[in-house]
Design an enzyme around this catalytic site. Structure first.
Site, mmCIF file in Angstrom:
data_model
loop_
_atom_site.group_PDB
_atom_site.id
_atom_site.type_symbol
_atom_site.label_atom_id
_atom_site.label_comp_id
_atom_site.label_asym_id
_atom_site.label_seq_id
_atom_site.Cartn_x
_atom_site.Cartn_y
_atom_site.Cartn_z
ATOM 1 N N PHE A 27 33.425 45.695 33.669
ATOM 2 C CA PHE A 27 34.482 46.138 34.600
ATOM 3 C C PHE A 27 35.218 47.361 34.048
ATOM 4 C CE2 PHE A 27 39.182 45.239 35.272
ATOM 5 C CZ PHE A 27 39.269 45.908 36.484
ATOM 6 N N ASP A 48 24.969 48.314 26.677
ATOM 7 C CA ASP A 48 25.295 47.026 27.307
ATOM 8 C C ASP A 48 23.983 46.280 27.549
ATOM 9 O OD1 ASP A 48 26.401 44.899 29.077
ATOM 10 O OD2 ASP A 48 28.133 46.227 29.223
ATOM 11 N N TYR A 103 36.388 29.834 27.489
ATOM 12 C CA TYR A 103 37.033 29.648 26.184
ATOM 13 C C TYR A 103 37.004 28.197 25.709
ATOM 14 C CZ TYR A 103 39.177 34.146 27.617
ATOM 15 O OH TYR A 103 39.418 35.418 28.079
ATOM 16 N N ARG A 180 41.221 26.566 24.572
ATOM 17 C CA ARG A 180 41.590 27.790 25.291
ATOM 18 C C ARG A 180 41.881 28.937 24.317
ATOM 19 N NH1 ARG A 180 43.996 30.325 29.834
ATOM 20 N NH2 ARG A 180 44.551 32.395 29.130
ATOM 21 N N TYR A 183 39.505 32.162 22.026
ATOM 22 C CA TYR A 183 39.358 33.602 22.320
ATOM 23 C C TYR A 183 40.494 34.405 21.672
ATOM 24 C CZ TYR A 183 39.947 37.642 25.598
ATOM 25 O OH TYR A 183 40.131 38.873 26.188
ATOM 26 N N ASN A 212 46.119 42.067 31.932
ATOM 27 C CA ASN A 212 45.579 41.800 33.273
ATOM 28 C C ASN A 212 45.337 43.056 34.114
ATOM 29 O OD1 ASN A 212 46.997 39.209 32.273
ATOM 30 N ND2 ASN A 212 45.626 38.487 33.887
ATOM 31 N N LYS A 249 42.807 28.164 45.186
ATOM 32 C CA LYS A 249 43.164 27.041 44.309
ATOM 33 C C LYS A 249 44.226 27.448 43.301
ATOM 34 C CE LYS A 249 38.768 24.742 44.743
ATOM 35 N NZ LYS A 249 37.388 24.741 44.308
ATOM 36 N N TYR A 333 41.866 23.171 28.187
ATOM 37 C CA TYR A 333 42.499 24.359 28.774
ATOM 38 C C TYR A 333 43.987 24.331 28.460
ATOM 39 C CZ TYR A 333 44.014 27.883 32.136
ATOM 40 O OH TYR A 333 44.574 29.001 32.721
ATOM 41 N N ASP A 335 47.590 27.400 28.840
ATOM 42 C CA ASP A 335 47.854 28.655 29.538
ATOM 43 C C ASP A 335 48.954 29.462 28.852
ATOM 44 O OD1 ASP A 335 47.459 30.559 31.460
ATOM 45 O OD2 ASP A 335 48.047 29.312 33.154
HETATM 46 N N1 LIG Z 1 40.139 43.161 32.193
HETATM 47 C C1 LIG Z 1 41.237 42.809 31.568
HETATM 48 O O1 LIG Z 1 42.299 42.710 32.139
HETATM 49 C C2 LIG Z 1 41.227 42.517 30.097
HETATM 50 C C3 LIG Z 1 42.352 41.863 29.576
HETATM 51 C C4 LIG Z 1 42.391 41.598 28.212
HETATM 52 C C5 LIG Z 1 41.360 42.005 27.389
HETATM 53 N N2 LIG Z 1 40.289 42.641 27.913
HETATM 54 C C6 LIG Z 1 39.229 43.036 26.973
HETATM 55 O O2 LIG Z 1 38.626 44.254 27.397
HETATM 56 C C7 LIG Z 1 37.225 44.237 27.142
HETATM 57 C C8 LIG Z 1 36.439 44.527 28.411
HETATM 58 O O3 LIG Z 1 36.806 43.608 29.411
HETATM 59 P P1 LIG Z 1 36.212 43.630 30.897
HETATM 60 O O4 LIG Z 1 37.274 43.082 31.760
HETATM 61 O O5 LIG Z 1 35.625 44.955 31.188
HETATM 62 O O6 LIG Z 1 35.073 42.525 30.751
HETATM 63 P P2 LIG Z 1 33.544 42.541 31.243
HETATM 64 O O7 LIG Z 1 33.016 41.179 30.996
HETATM 65 O O8 LIG Z 1 33.468 43.076 32.618
HETATM 66 O O9 LIG Z 1 32.866 43.587 30.259
HETATM 67 C C9 LIG Z 1 32.348 43.258 29.000
HETATM 68 C C10 LIG Z 1 30.972 43.890 28.887
HETATM 69 O O10 LIG Z 1 30.480 43.643 27.561
HETATM 70 C C11 LIG Z 1 29.102 43.362 27.653
HETATM 71 N N3 LIG Z 1 28.697 42.585 26.476
HETATM 72 C C12 LIG Z 1 29.166 41.374 26.097
HETATM 73 N N4 LIG Z 1 28.536 40.957 24.982
HETATM 74 C C13 LIG Z 1 27.643 41.930 24.651
HETATM 75 C C14 LIG Z 1 26.699 42.070 23.618
HETATM 76 N N5 LIG Z 1 26.536 41.112 22.701
HETATM 77 N N6 LIG Z 1 25.954 43.190 23.558
HETATM 78 C C15 LIG Z 1 26.106 44.153 24.494
HETATM 79 N N7 LIG Z 1 26.995 44.081 25.520
HETATM 80 C C16 LIG Z 1 27.752 42.979 25.595
HETATM 81 C C17 LIG Z 1 28.960 42.540 28.935
HETATM 82 O O11 LIG Z 1 27.623 42.554 29.414
HETATM 83 C C18 LIG Z 1 29.943 43.247 29.846
HETATM 84 O O12 LIG Z 1 29.304 44.239 30.613
HETATM 85 C C19 LIG Z 1 36.939 42.869 26.508
HETATM 86 O O13 LIG Z 1 36.918 43.023 25.120
HETATM 87 C C20 LIG Z 1 38.121 42.011 26.922
HETATM 88 O O14 LIG Z 1 38.377 40.990 25.985
HETATM 89 C C21 LIG Z 1 40.192 42.879 29.249
HETATM 90 O O1 LIG Z 2 41.314 30.200 41.006
HETATM 91 C C1 LIG Z 2 42.183 30.368 40.115
HETATM 92 C C2 LIG Z 2 41.950 31.112 38.929
HETATM 93 C C3 LIG Z 2 42.968 31.255 37.999
HETATM 94 N N1 LIG Z 2 44.174 30.701 38.204
HETATM 95 C C4 LIG Z 2 45.285 30.891 37.221
HETATM 96 O O2 LIG Z 2 45.614 32.283 37.246
HETATM 97 C C5 LIG Z 2 46.105 32.730 35.969
HETATM 98 C C6 LIG Z 2 45.352 33.962 35.525
HETATM 99 O O3 LIG Z 2 44.006 33.643 35.328
HETATM 100 P P1 LIG Z 2 42.881 34.700 34.851
HETATM 101 O O4 LIG Z 2 43.079 36.027 35.428
HETATM 102 O O5 LIG Z 2 41.578 34.086 35.138
HETATM 103 O O6 LIG Z 2 43.054 34.769 33.280
HETATM 104 P P2 LIG Z 2 44.266 34.865 32.250
HETATM 105 O O7 LIG Z 2 45.290 35.827 32.710
HETATM 106 O O8 LIG Z 2 44.775 33.509 31.972
HETATM 107 O O9 LIG Z 2 43.501 35.380 30.961
HETATM 108 C C7 LIG Z 2 42.935 36.682 30.908
HETATM 109 O O10 LIG Z 2 43.976 37.562 30.495
HETATM 110 C C8 LIG Z 2 43.439 38.643 29.837
HETATM 111 C C9 LIG Z 2 42.054 38.229 29.356
HETATM 112 O O11 LIG Z 2 42.066 38.387 27.943
HETATM 113 C C10 LIG Z 2 40.902 39.075 29.800
HETATM 114 O O12 LIG Z 2 40.965 39.326 31.155
HETATM 115 C C11 LIG Z 2 41.836 36.838 29.901
HETATM 116 O O13 LIG Z 2 41.877 35.923 28.875
HETATM 117 C C12 LIG Z 2 45.979 31.512 35.048
HETATM 118 O O14 LIG Z 2 47.239 30.871 35.009
HETATM 119 C C13 LIG Z 2 44.973 30.604 35.755
HETATM 120 O O15 LIG Z 2 45.204 29.244 35.452
HETATM 121 C C14 LIG Z 2 44.416 29.961 39.376
HETATM 122 O O16 LIG Z 2 45.530 29.426 39.596
HETATM 123 N N2 LIG Z 2 43.404 29.825 40.275
#
Ligand SMILES: NC(=O)c1ccc[n+]([C@@H]2O[C@H](COP(=O)([O-])OP(=O)(O)OC[C@H]3O[C@@H](n4cnc5c(N)ncnc54)[C@H](O)[C@@H]3O)[C@@H](O)[C@H]2O)c1
Ligand SMILES: O=c1ccn([C@@H]2O[C@H](COP(=O)(O)OP(=O)(O)O[C@H]3OC[C@](O)(CO)[C@H]3O)[C@@H](O)[C@H]2O)c(=O)[nH]1
Length: 387
Positions: A27, A48, A103, A180, A183, A212, A249, A333, A335
């Site tokens: 993403f 990737d 997780y 949970r 990670y 987020n 949900k 789990y 939160d």
């Molecule tokens: N999206 C968010 O809001 C958010 C929030 C907190 C942290 N992050 C961090 O940002 C980073 C990217 O998140 P994202 O939302 O784009 O997730 P994502 O899952 O869309 O992207 C992760 C990508 O890494 C690739 N990948 C995973 N393991 C691999 C491996 N062993 N070898 C090669 N490729 C591999 C996956 O195929 C995937 O395309 C992550 O480290 C995540 O922890 C994202």
């Molecule tokens: O159908 C659903 C799904 C989720 N929830 C609740 O929503 C809150 C947010 O959930 P989510 O976006 O899935 O994840 P978190 O914010 O908890 O964790 C992420 O934050 C950053 C990152 O590191 C990477 O993106 C990841 O760990 C949560 O409270 C769920 O319980 C719901 O109600 N219904």
């Protein structure tokens, strides 16, 4: 590509660089590649296991075709990794398992992915004196200090008890059986290792803590471009419910709070880090939007209203249902109660501020979800299930 010379925040011309982007097919990676191709002269080695989300960038007839190369590889076991890091000036590591449903159900894969698999990346950057931007998470803060105060304590209203600061807030996780936190704990340890490589061996690094980030191409829609039983992050869960006209949900009543930032705003912050190493190196950055805070219940209500507007379909009479976290995610789990990023460091170092309101970012994202998935969902629902 912009024709004029790009200047950094101190007015110096920016030299074109080569970036080794690990997890480029995800993403965040897909939006970052798009931005780099459209607005900069930099080259990207995109690593990737998947490339579906960046296929449109890999076509041979694009203006940037000579600046992006896809390498399908798994960093767990591929001897090409060090060579690719050596070819680049900067490595950005996005690769991770980062969906909460994994997780507590796949804690070993989660810990390996977020700590063990990231180790060689840090090591190769340090040994070869290459700059590293590593993606961590806001989850390293865990729960707020305020969540441990009595429910009626006036201190709960004091920002000192809930605003999350990179250089001051503690990391508060639950007990070990609350898997949970596998990670967050793995991400915390890799942050500490990177920081120590900086302190002891001079590694040039920046650590990003995304709060987020949401927008188009986030995760998957179960049964359409991902497994039917898979549980993506909340944006995709709620989008899936809306597309299928099912109630959304709410886990444990949807009382947890989050701040959501638009992916396109957040990517601007990453580009500033890439192009301003002198200001970004050695720092940990919160990247989020403190003005976009809602409870998950409020998010569900907003998404329901906006989806009705963009799809022209009426909202359900009962748009949400409550579900326990044990039922939804399984045992173990837990939160994060509330996540408000302190913005002082990113403001001071890079002058970055998010721009897009929650309403606007949901409107453009749900327009995308409807355009991309509504027809496929209708077909999937109409198809008789094989007996
Ligand atoms: N999206 C968010 O809001 C958010 C929030 C907190 C942290 N992050 C961090 O940002 C980073 C990217 O998140 P994202 O939302 O784009 O997730 P994502 O899952 O869309 O992207 C992760 C990508 O890494 C690739 N990948 C995973 N393991 C691999 C491996 N062993 N070898 C090669 N490729 C591999 C996956 O195929 C995937 O395309 C992550 O480290 C995540 O922890 C994202
Ligand atoms: O159908 C659903 C799904 C989720 N929830 C609740 O929503 C809150 C947010 O959930 P989510 O976006 O899935 O994840 P978190 O914010 O908890 O964790 C992420 O934050 C950053 C990152 O590191 C990477 O993106 C990841 O760990 C949560 O409270 C769920 O319980 C719901 O109600 N219904």
């Amino acid at each position: 590509m912009a024709s004029s010379v790009r200047l950094d925040l101190d007015g110096n011309p920016i030299k074109p660089i080569t970036i080794c982007m690990i997890g480029a097919g995800g993403f965040i990676g897909s939006h970052l590649c798009e931005k780099i191709m459209a607005e900069t002269p930099h080259k990207v080695l995109a690593l990737d296991v998947y490339n579906d989300k960046i296929k449109h960038l890999l076509e041979p007839d694009t203006p940037w075709a000579a600046r992006i190369q896809f390498h399908r590889l798994n960093i767990k076991q591929d001897s090409r990794l060090e060579g690719l890091i050596k070819m680049a000036d900067l490595t950005i590591n996005l690769a991770a398992i980062c969906t909460p449903a994994d997780y507590n159900t796949r804690p070993l894969d989660t810990i390996y992915s977020n700590f063990i698999d990231a180790l060689p990346v840090v090591k190769y950057c340090s040994e070869n004196q290459k700059r590293l931007i590593h993606f961590s998470t806001c989850e390293v803060y865990g729960k707020t200090i305020g969540s441990f105060l009595p429910k009626d304590s006036p201190l709960r209203q004091d920002p000192a008890y809930y605003v999350l600061k990179e250089d001051a807030s503690p990391c508060i996780f639950g007990s070990i059986e609350k898997q949970r936190w596998s990670y967050a704990c793995a991400k915390q340890l890799i942050e500490r290792l990177i920081y120590a490589e900086g302190a002891e061996n001079g590694l040039e690094f920046s650590i990003v803590r995304p709060f987020n980030w949401i927008g188009p191409r986030m995760d998957f829609i179960p049964g359409i471009d991902g497994p039917s039983e898979g549980v993506p992050r909340v944006l995709a869960c709620f989008s899936n419910n809306l597309l299928r006209q099912e109630p959304l949900k709410l886990v444990d009543g949807g009382q947890s709070q989050r701040t959501f930032v638009y992916i396109k705003d957040a990517i601007e912050a990453v580009l500033l880090m890439i192009e301003n190493p002198a200001r970004a190196n050695g720092h940990i950055f919160n990247v989020g939007n403190p003005n976009n805070e809602v409870t998950v219940k409020q998010l569900a209500e907003m998404m329901t209203q906006i989806y009705a507007k963009v799809s022209g379909e009426p909202a359900l009479e009962k748009p949400t249902i409550d579900v326990s976290s044990k039922e939804f995610y399984g045992v173990g789990y837990d939160d994060s109660d509330k996540r408000i990023p302190d913005m002082t460091i990113i403001n001071q170092q890079l002058g970055w501020n998010p721009k897009t309101s929650l309403w606007d970012l949901l409107e453009s994202t749900l327009t995308y979800q409807h355009r991309t998935y509504a027809e496929a969902i209708k077909k999937a629902i109409a198809k008789p299930v094989a007996s």
